[in-house]
Design an enzyme around this catalytic site. Sequence first.
Site, PDB file in Angstrom:
ATOM      1  N   CYS B  89       0.836  -1.201   0.000  1.00 29.59           N
ATOM      2  CA  CYS B  89       0.000   0.000   0.000  1.00 29.59           C
ATOM      3  C   CYS B  89       0.874   1.255   0.000  1.00 29.59           C
ATOM      4  O   CYS B  89       1.555   1.519  -0.968  1.00 29.59           O
ATOM      5  CB  CYS B  89      -0.985  -0.061   1.174  1.00 29.59           C
ATOM      6  SG  CYS B  89      -2.371   1.074   0.987  1.00 29.59           S
ATOM      7  N   HIS B 197      -3.511  -5.710   0.893  1.00 26.32           N
ATOM      8  CA  HIS B 197      -2.876  -5.930   2.194  1.00 26.32           C
ATOM      9  C   HIS B 197      -2.847  -7.408   2.575  1.00 26.32           C
ATOM     10  O   HIS B 197      -3.761  -7.885   3.267  1.00 26.32           O
ATOM     11  CB  HIS B 197      -3.660  -5.182   3.273  1.00 26.32           C
ATOM     12  CG  HIS B 197      -3.469  -3.701   3.256  1.00 26.32           C
ATOM     13  ND1 HIS B 197      -2.451  -3.071   3.937  1.00 26.32           N
ATOM     14  CD2 HIS B 197      -4.158  -2.721   2.633  1.00 26.32           C
ATOM     15  CE1 HIS B 197      -2.534  -1.767   3.735  1.00 26.32           C
ATOM     16  NE2 HIS B 197      -3.556  -1.532   2.948  1.00 26.32           N
ATOM     17  N   GLU B 199      -1.151  -8.756   4.821  1.00 24.91           N
ATOM     18  CA  GLU B 199      -1.035  -8.896   6.285  1.00 24.91           C
ATOM     19  C   GLU B 199      -2.404  -8.823   6.964  1.00 24.91           C
ATOM     20  O   GLU B 199      -2.528  -9.141   8.140  1.00 24.91           O
ATOM     21  CB  GLU B 199      -0.072  -7.835   6.847  1.00 24.91           C
ATOM     22  CG  GLU B 199      -0.648  -6.452   7.096  1.00 24.91           C
ATOM     23  CD  GLU B 199      -0.803  -5.598   5.837  1.00 24.91           C
ATOM     24  OE1 GLU B 199      -0.727  -6.135   4.716  1.00 24.91           O
ATOM     25  OE2 GLU B 199      -1.026  -4.371   5.991  1.00 24.91           O
TER      26      GLU B 199
END
Lengths: 80, 225
Positions: B89, B197, B199
Amino acid sequence: MKVRIHVSLKPGVLDPQGRAVHHSLEGLGFKGIEDVRVGRLIELEVADSTSDADLDRMCRQLLANMVIENYRIEKPESVA
Amino acid sequence: MSFRSAVVTFPGSNCDRDLAVALEKVSGTPALRVWHGDAELPEKLDFIALPGGFSYGDYLRSGAMAARSPIMQAVAQAAGRGVPVLGICNGFQVLTESGLLPGALMRNANQHFICRTVRLSVENSQSLFTAGYEAGQALHVPVAHHDGNYFADEDTLDRLEGEGRVAFRYAETVNGSRRDIAGILNEAGNVLGMMPHPERAIEREHGSTDGRALFESAIRGLVEA
Protein backbone atom coordinates in the site's frame (compact mmCIF):
# COMPACT_ATOMS: atom_id res chain seq x y z
CA MET A 1 13.72 35.71 -4.60
CA LYS A 2 10.37 34.06 -4.94
CA VAL A 3 10.24 31.21 -7.43
CA ARG A 4 7.09 29.50 -8.55
CA ILE A 5 7.09 25.88 -9.63
CA HIS A 6 4.11 24.84 -11.71
CA VAL A 7 3.60 21.08 -11.63
CA SER A 8 1.13 19.55 -14.07
CA LEU A 9 0.22 16.06 -15.23
CA LYS A 10 1.86 15.02 -18.48
CA PRO A 11 -0.35 15.04 -21.55
CA GLY A 12 -1.90 11.62 -21.94
CA VAL A 13 -1.98 10.89 -18.23
CA LEU A 14 -5.61 10.65 -17.16
CA ASP A 15 -6.59 13.22 -14.56
CA PRO A 16 -9.59 11.90 -12.60
CA GLN A 17 -9.58 15.00 -10.40
CA GLY A 18 -9.71 17.29 -13.43
CA ARG A 19 -12.57 15.27 -14.84
CA ALA A 20 -14.56 15.58 -11.60
CA VAL A 21 -13.95 19.35 -11.54
CA HIS A 22 -15.02 19.50 -15.19
CA HIS A 23 -18.32 17.78 -14.36
CA SER A 24 -18.86 20.07 -11.39
CA LEU A 25 -18.37 23.19 -13.49
CA GLU A 26 -20.87 21.90 -16.03
CA GLY A 27 -23.21 21.09 -13.16
CA LEU A 28 -23.05 24.77 -12.19
CA GLY A 29 -24.23 25.62 -15.69
CA PHE A 30 -20.95 26.77 -17.27
CA LYS A 31 -20.87 25.99 -20.99
CA GLY A 32 -18.10 25.37 -23.48
CA ILE A 33 -15.54 23.80 -21.13
CA GLU A 34 -13.42 21.46 -23.20
CA ASP A 35 -11.05 20.05 -20.61
CA VAL A 36 -9.87 20.58 -17.04
CA ARG A 37 -6.48 19.53 -15.68
CA VAL A 38 -5.61 20.07 -12.04
CA GLY A 39 -1.98 20.81 -11.19
CA ARG A 40 -0.03 22.18 -8.27
CA LEU A 41 1.69 25.50 -7.62
CA ILE A 42 4.67 25.49 -5.27
CA GLU A 43 6.16 28.82 -4.16
CA LEU A 44 9.75 28.81 -2.97
CA GLU A 45 11.57 31.65 -1.26
CA VAL A 46 15.21 31.05 -2.14
CA ALA A 47 18.53 32.88 -2.07
CA ASP A 48 19.00 35.11 -5.12
CA SER A 49 22.13 33.14 -5.93
CA THR A 50 20.19 29.88 -6.37
CA SER A 51 21.13 28.50 -9.76
CA ASP A 52 18.74 27.27 -12.41
CA ALA A 53 20.46 23.91 -12.22
CA ASP A 54 19.67 23.66 -8.51
CA LEU A 55 16.03 24.60 -9.11
CA ASP A 56 15.90 21.95 -11.81
CA ARG A 57 17.30 19.34 -9.43
CA MET A 58 14.77 20.27 -6.74
CA CYS A 59 11.98 19.67 -9.25
CA ARG A 60 13.37 16.41 -10.55
CA GLN A 61 14.34 14.94 -7.20
CA LEU A 62 11.25 15.85 -5.20
CA LEU A 63 8.77 18.49 -6.34
CA ALA A 64 7.62 16.68 -9.48
CA ASN A 65 7.28 12.97 -10.16
CA MET A 66 8.82 12.71 -13.60
CA VAL A 67 6.90 9.51 -14.36
CA ILE A 68 3.59 11.37 -14.49
CA GLU A 69 4.30 15.09 -14.16
CA ASN A 70 5.93 17.99 -15.95
CA TYR A 71 7.15 21.13 -14.24
CA ARG A 72 7.76 24.73 -15.23
CA ILE A 73 9.95 27.12 -13.25
CA GLU A 74 8.79 30.73 -13.08
CA LYS A 75 11.40 33.19 -11.83
CA PRO A 76 10.90 36.83 -10.78
CA GLU A 77 11.90 38.38 -14.11
CA SER A 78 9.16 36.37 -15.75
CA VAL A 79 6.65 37.32 -13.03
CA ALA A 80 4.86 40.36 -14.37
CA MET B 1 15.52 -21.23 12.38
CA SER B 2 16.32 -17.61 12.53
CA PHE B 3 14.61 -15.11 10.33
CA ARG B 4 15.62 -11.49 10.74
CA SER B 5 13.02 -9.13 9.38
CA ALA B 6 12.54 -5.41 9.90
CA VAL B 7 9.46 -3.24 9.56
CA VAL B 8 10.11 0.45 8.82
CA THR B 9 7.83 2.97 10.49
CA PHE B 10 7.41 6.42 8.94
CA PRO B 11 5.49 9.22 10.65
CA GLY B 12 1.92 8.38 9.62
CA SER B 13 2.44 4.67 8.98
CA ASN B 14 -0.51 2.78 10.42
CA CYS B 15 -0.12 -0.82 9.24
CA ASP B 16 3.35 -1.29 10.69
CA ARG B 17 2.13 -3.21 13.72
CA ASP B 18 -0.11 -5.49 11.61
CA LEU B 19 2.82 -6.22 9.34
CA ALA B 20 5.11 -6.98 12.29
CA VAL B 21 2.47 -9.28 13.79
CA ALA B 22 2.03 -11.11 10.46
CA LEU B 23 5.80 -11.59 10.10
CA GLU B 24 6.09 -12.87 13.66
CA LYS B 25 3.11 -15.22 13.37
CA VAL B 26 4.38 -16.79 10.20
CA SER B 27 8.11 -16.86 10.99
CA GLY B 28 7.99 -17.39 14.75
CA THR B 29 10.52 -14.60 15.22
CA PRO B 30 9.60 -11.03 16.23
CA ALA B 31 10.23 -8.45 13.52
CA LEU B 32 12.70 -5.68 14.34
CA ARG B 33 11.29 -2.17 14.21
CA VAL B 34 13.09 0.63 12.41
CA TRP B 35 12.33 4.37 12.44
CA HIS B 36 12.34 6.52 9.30
CA GLY B 37 15.05 8.79 10.69
CA ASP B 38 17.49 5.95 11.31
CA ALA B 39 20.39 6.09 8.93
CA GLU B 40 21.13 2.38 9.13
CA LEU B 41 19.22 -0.87 9.14
CA PRO B 42 19.96 -3.64 11.63
CA GLU B 43 22.69 -5.97 10.35
CA LYS B 44 22.14 -9.20 8.45
CA LEU B 45 18.49 -8.68 7.64
CA ASP B 46 16.68 -11.39 5.68
CA PHE B 47 13.66 -9.28 4.89
CA ILE B 48 12.56 -5.62 4.91
CA ALA B 49 8.93 -4.56 4.97
CA LEU B 50 7.48 -1.11 4.25
CA PRO B 51 3.99 -0.79 5.71
CA GLY B 52 0.78 0.90 4.65
CA GLY B 53 -0.50 4.16 6.04
CA PHE B 54 -0.23 7.84 5.26
CA SER B 55 3.43 8.62 5.69
CA TYR B 56 4.03 12.35 6.17
CA GLY B 57 0.30 12.90 5.72
CA ASP B 58 0.59 12.08 2.00
CA TYR B 59 2.08 15.58 1.60
CA LEU B 60 3.12 16.48 -1.96
CA ARG B 61 2.36 12.96 -3.28
CA SER B 62 1.70 9.68 -1.46
CA GLY B 63 5.04 8.22 -0.45
CA ALA B 64 7.06 11.16 -1.82
CA MET B 65 8.46 12.42 1.46
CA ALA B 66 9.05 8.95 2.93
CA ALA B 67 10.98 7.96 -0.19
CA ARG B 68 13.51 10.72 0.62
CA SER B 69 13.84 9.90 4.33
CA PRO B 70 17.23 8.75 5.66
CA ILE B 71 16.28 5.10 6.11
CA MET B 72 15.28 4.73 2.47
CA GLN B 73 18.89 5.15 1.34
CA ALA B 74 19.76 2.16 3.49
CA VAL B 75 16.75 0.24 2.14
CA ALA B 76 17.80 1.01 -1.45
CA GLN B 77 21.33 -0.22 -0.73
CA ALA B 78 20.02 -3.40 0.87
CA ALA B 79 17.66 -3.98 -2.07
CA GLY B 80 20.65 -3.53 -4.38
CA ARG B 81 22.47 -6.28 -2.48
CA GLY B 82 19.48 -8.57 -3.03
CA VAL B 83 17.75 -8.32 0.36
CA PRO B 84 14.01 -8.92 -0.21
CA VAL B 85 11.88 -5.80 0.23
CA LEU B 86 8.09 -5.91 0.44
CA GLY B 87 6.12 -2.67 0.18
CA ILE B 88 2.41 -2.81 0.89
CA CYS B 89 0.00 0.00 0.00
CA ASN B 90 1.80 3.17 1.13
CA GLY B 91 4.93 0.99 1.10
CA PHE B 92 4.34 0.37 -2.62
CA GLN B 93 3.95 4.12 -3.15
CA VAL B 94 7.24 4.69 -1.32
CA LEU B 95 8.96 2.10 -3.56
CA THR B 96 7.77 3.77 -6.79
CA GLU B 97 8.60 7.24 -5.46
CA SER B 98 12.10 6.10 -4.54
CA GLY B 99 12.65 4.58 -7.97
CA LEU B 100 13.05 1.02 -6.66
CA LEU B 101 9.99 0.08 -8.73
CA PRO B 102 8.85 1.68 -12.00
CA GLY B 103 5.65 3.66 -12.53
CA ALA B 104 3.53 5.71 -10.16
CA LEU B 105 0.38 5.33 -8.08
CA MET B 106 -2.20 7.96 -8.88
CA ARG B 107 -5.56 8.94 -7.40
CA ASN B 108 -8.17 6.17 -7.87
CA ALA B 109 -10.04 6.65 -11.14
CA ASN B 110 -13.37 7.13 -9.34
CA GLN B 111 -11.80 9.58 -6.83
CA HIS B 112 -13.05 7.47 -3.91
CA PHE B 113 -11.10 5.96 -1.06
CA ILE B 114 -11.65 2.23 -1.65
CA CYS B 115 -11.77 -0.01 1.40
CA ARG B 116 -13.00 -3.54 0.76
CA THR B 117 -11.87 -7.05 -0.03
CA VAL B 118 -11.09 -7.55 -3.71
CA ARG B 119 -10.40 -10.52 -5.93
CA LEU B 120 -6.85 -10.88 -7.17
CA SER B 121 -5.24 -13.21 -9.62
CA VAL B 122 -1.71 -14.52 -9.11
CA GLU B 123 0.18 -13.71 -12.32
CA ASN B 124 3.65 -14.90 -11.38
CA SER B 125 3.96 -17.90 -9.07
CA GLN B 126 7.74 -18.22 -9.48
CA SER B 127 8.95 -15.30 -7.40
CA LEU B 128 10.29 -15.45 -3.88
CA PHE B 129 7.07 -13.85 -2.63
CA THR B 130 4.58 -15.82 -4.70
CA ALA B 131 6.05 -19.34 -4.91
CA GLY B 132 3.40 -20.55 -2.47
CA TYR B 133 0.61 -19.77 -4.93
CA GLU B 134 -0.49 -21.40 -8.18
CA ALA B 135 -0.33 -19.31 -11.35
CA GLY B 136 -3.80 -17.93 -12.00
CA GLN B 137 -4.92 -18.66 -8.44
CA ALA B 138 -7.76 -16.42 -7.25
CA LEU B 139 -7.19 -14.65 -3.93
CA HIS B 140 -9.36 -12.50 -1.70
CA VAL B 141 -7.33 -9.74 -0.10
CA PRO B 142 -8.42 -6.36 1.33
CA VAL B 143 -7.46 -3.03 -0.18
CA ALA B 144 -7.69 0.34 1.57
CA HIS B 145 -6.33 3.20 -0.49
CA HIS B 146 -7.01 6.49 -2.23
CA ASP B 147 -4.00 6.43 -4.53
CA GLY B 148 -3.77 2.93 -5.96
CA ASN B 149 -4.27 3.66 -9.62
CA TYR B 150 -1.09 2.19 -11.12
CA PHE B 151 0.35 4.14 -14.02
CA ALA B 152 3.33 3.48 -16.27
CA ASP B 153 3.92 4.22 -19.94
CA GLU B 154 3.11 1.51 -22.48
CA ASP B 155 6.75 0.50 -23.00
CA THR B 156 7.23 0.00 -19.27
CA LEU B 157 3.99 -1.97 -19.01
CA ASP B 158 5.02 -4.20 -21.92
CA ARG B 159 8.39 -4.77 -20.32
CA LEU B 160 6.83 -5.65 -16.95
CA GLU B 161 4.49 -8.13 -18.62
CA GLY B 162 7.20 -9.59 -20.85
CA GLU B 163 9.54 -10.16 -17.93
CA GLY B 164 6.87 -11.72 -15.74
CA ARG B 165 7.10 -8.87 -13.26
CA VAL B 166 3.35 -8.42 -12.77
CA ALA B 167 2.92 -10.41 -9.56
CA PHE B 168 -0.78 -9.76 -8.95
CA ARG B 169 -3.62 -8.41 -11.02
CA TYR B 170 -7.08 -7.29 -9.92
CA ALA B 171 -9.71 -9.77 -11.07
CA GLU B 172 -12.39 -7.07 -10.87
CA THR B 173 -12.67 -3.33 -11.47
CA VAL B 174 -10.99 -1.58 -8.55
CA ASN B 175 -9.10 1.66 -9.06
CA GLY B 176 -8.35 2.25 -12.72
CA SER B 177 -4.86 0.70 -12.67
CA ARG B 178 -3.28 0.21 -16.06
CA ARG B 179 -3.78 -3.41 -17.09
CA ASP B 180 -5.38 -4.05 -13.67
CA ILE B 181 -1.95 -4.24 -12.07
CA ALA B 182 -2.10 -4.75 -8.29
CA GLY B 183 1.52 -5.69 -7.57
CA ILE B 184 4.85 -5.66 -9.40
CA LEU B 185 8.38 -6.98 -8.95
CA ASN B 186 11.67 -5.28 -9.68
CA GLU B 187 14.00 -6.66 -12.33
CA ALA B 188 15.93 -8.85 -9.90
CA GLY B 189 12.73 -10.16 -8.31
CA ASN B 190 13.68 -9.22 -4.74
CA VAL B 191 11.45 -6.16 -4.44
CA LEU B 192 7.66 -6.51 -4.48
CA GLY B 193 5.21 -3.62 -4.24
CA MET B 194 1.48 -4.25 -3.98
CA MET B 195 -1.59 -2.22 -3.05
CA PRO B 196 -3.63 -5.06 -1.43
CA HIS B 197 -2.88 -5.93 2.19
CA PRO B 198 -1.77 -9.57 2.59
CA GLU B 199 -1.04 -8.90 6.28
CA ARG B 200 -4.78 -8.37 6.78
CA ALA B 201 -5.58 -11.83 5.44
CA ILE B 202 -3.55 -14.31 7.45
CA GLU B 203 -6.00 -15.65 10.05
CA ARG B 204 -9.45 -17.20 9.77
CA GLU B 205 -10.86 -14.33 11.81
CA HIS B 206 -9.74 -11.92 9.09
CA GLY B 207 -12.26 -13.48 6.73
CA SER B 208 -9.52 -14.68 4.39
CA THR B 209 -6.17 -16.38 4.89
CA ASP B 210 -5.08 -15.84 1.29
CA GLY B 211 -2.29 -13.44 2.25
CA ARG B 212 -0.52 -15.93 4.47
CA ALA B 213 1.16 -17.85 1.65
CA LEU B 214 3.00 -14.70 0.60
CA PHE B 215 4.82 -14.49 3.93
CA GLU B 216 5.26 -18.26 4.06
CA SER B 217 6.73 -18.31 0.55
CA ALA B 218 9.23 -15.60 1.36
CA ILE B 219 10.26 -17.10 4.68
CA ARG B 220 10.54 -20.64 3.31
CA GLY B 221 12.48 -19.41 0.29
CA LEU B 222 14.90 -17.51 2.48
CA VAL B 223 15.40 -20.10 5.17
CA GLU B 224 15.98 -22.88 2.66
CA ALA B 225 18.24 -20.72 0.51
